[in-house]
Design a protein around this motif. Structure first.
Motif, PDB file in Angstrom:
ATOM      1  N   LYS A  54       0.832  -1.205   0.000  1.00 33.89           N
ATOM      2  CA  LYS A  54       0.000   0.000   0.000  1.00 33.89           C
ATOM      3  C   LYS A  54       0.863   1.251   0.000  1.00 33.89           C
ATOM      4  N   MET A  55       1.976   1.231   0.749  1.00 28.83           N
ATOM      5  CA  MET A  55       2.868   2.380   0.757  1.00 28.83           C
ATOM      6  C   MET A  55       3.396   2.642  -0.660  1.00 28.83           C
ATOM      7  N   CYS A  56       3.793   1.592  -1.350  1.00 29.87           N
ATOM      8  CA  CYS A  56       4.283   1.749  -2.725  1.00 29.87           C
ATOM      9  C   CYS A  56       3.180   2.287  -3.633  1.00 29.87           C
ATOM     10  N   ALA A  57       1.960   1.774  -3.471  1.00 25.28           N
ATOM     11  CA  ALA A  57       0.827   2.261  -4.269  1.00 25.28           C
ATOM     12  C   ALA A  57       0.562   3.734  -3.978  1.00 25.28           C
ATOM     13  N   ASP A  58       0.640   4.123  -2.698  1.00 21.87           N
ATOM     14  CA  ASP A  58       0.451   5.533  -2.332  1.00 21.87           C
ATOM     15  C   ASP A  58       1.529   6.402  -2.967  1.00 21.87           C
ATOM     16  N   MET A  59       2.765   5.904  -2.984  1.00 18.79           N
ATOM     17  CA  MET A  59       3.855   6.659  -3.606  1.00 18.79           C
ATOM     18  C   MET A  59       3.601   6.837  -5.102  1.00 18.79           C
ATOM     19  N   MET A  60       3.106   5.800  -5.752  1.00 15.00           N
ATOM     20  CA  MET A  60       2.849   5.873  -7.188  1.00 15.00           C
ATOM     21  C   MET A  60       1.667   6.786  -7.521  1.00 15.00           C
ATOM     22  N   ASP A  65       6.618  12.180  -9.759  1.00  9.65           N
ATOM     23  CA  ASP A  65       7.037  10.841 -10.176  1.00  9.65           C
ATOM     24  C   ASP A  65       7.963  10.258  -9.114  1.00  9.65           C
ATOM     25  N   MET A  66       7.488   9.253  -8.399  1.00  8.00           N
ATOM     26  CA  MET A  66       8.292   8.609  -7.363  1.00  8.00           C
ATOM     27  C   MET A  66       8.725   7.210  -7.781  1.00  8.00           C
ATOM     28  N   SER A  67       8.626   6.904  -9.062  1.00  8.57           N
ATOM     29  CA  SER A  67       8.924   5.550  -9.528  1.00  8.57           C
ATOM     30  C   SER A  67      10.365   5.132  -9.229  1.00  8.57           C
ATOM     31  N   THR A  68      11.290   6.085  -9.193  1.00  2.00           N
ATOM     32  CA  THR A  68      12.680   5.732  -8.916  1.00  2.00           C
ATOM     33  C   THR A  68      12.913   5.407  -7.441  1.00  2.00           C
ATOM     34  N   ALA A  69      11.936   5.699  -6.585  1.00  2.00           N
ATOM     35  CA  ALA A  69      12.071   5.430  -5.152  1.00  2.00           C
ATOM     36  C   ALA A  69      11.468   4.089  -4.754  1.00  2.00           C
ATOM     37  N   LEU A  70      11.022   3.316  -5.725  1.00  2.00           N
ATOM     38  CA  LEU A  70      10.339   2.058  -5.411  1.00  2.00           C
ATOM     39  C   LEU A  70      11.265   0.850  -5.441  1.00  2.00           C
TER      40      LEU A  70
END
Length: 89
Positions: A54-60, A65-70
């Motif tokens: 869920k945290m990753c989904a919230d970041m996306m 663009d937070m894709s590089t932080a995943l």
């Protein structure tokens, strides 16, 4: 959304100034980003895989663009005390 502060989560935290990640930053090459602070809970807490997902989904879903932080990435070298902010102990 920030840090979860609930029960014993977020009760004892360290607060730092400055960027923490990026292998391209050093005592010679500084980040162009300013005004960054980050907080770390001093106690480890177990989280479920679904919470992490869920945290990753919230970041996306963020506007930026937070894709590089995943994915995992390296940390910068420690900054020399002479170059660091004077608001740390």
């Amino acid at each position: 959304h920030g840090m979860i502060v609930d029960g014993d989560k977020g009760k004892d935290k360290a607060i730092y100034t400055g960027s923490t990640t990026g292998e391209k930053r050093s005592n010679e090459v500084c980040s162009q980003v300013t005004g960054i602070t980050w907080q770390v809970d001093r106690k480890c807490h177990m989280i479920s895989a679904s919470t992490f997902d869920k945290m990753c989904a919230d970041m996306m879903s963020q506007r930026d663009d937070m894709s590089t932080a995943l994915h995992p990435h390296g940390a910068r070298e420690l900054v020399d005390d002479a170059l660091a902010a004077d608001n740390h102990a």
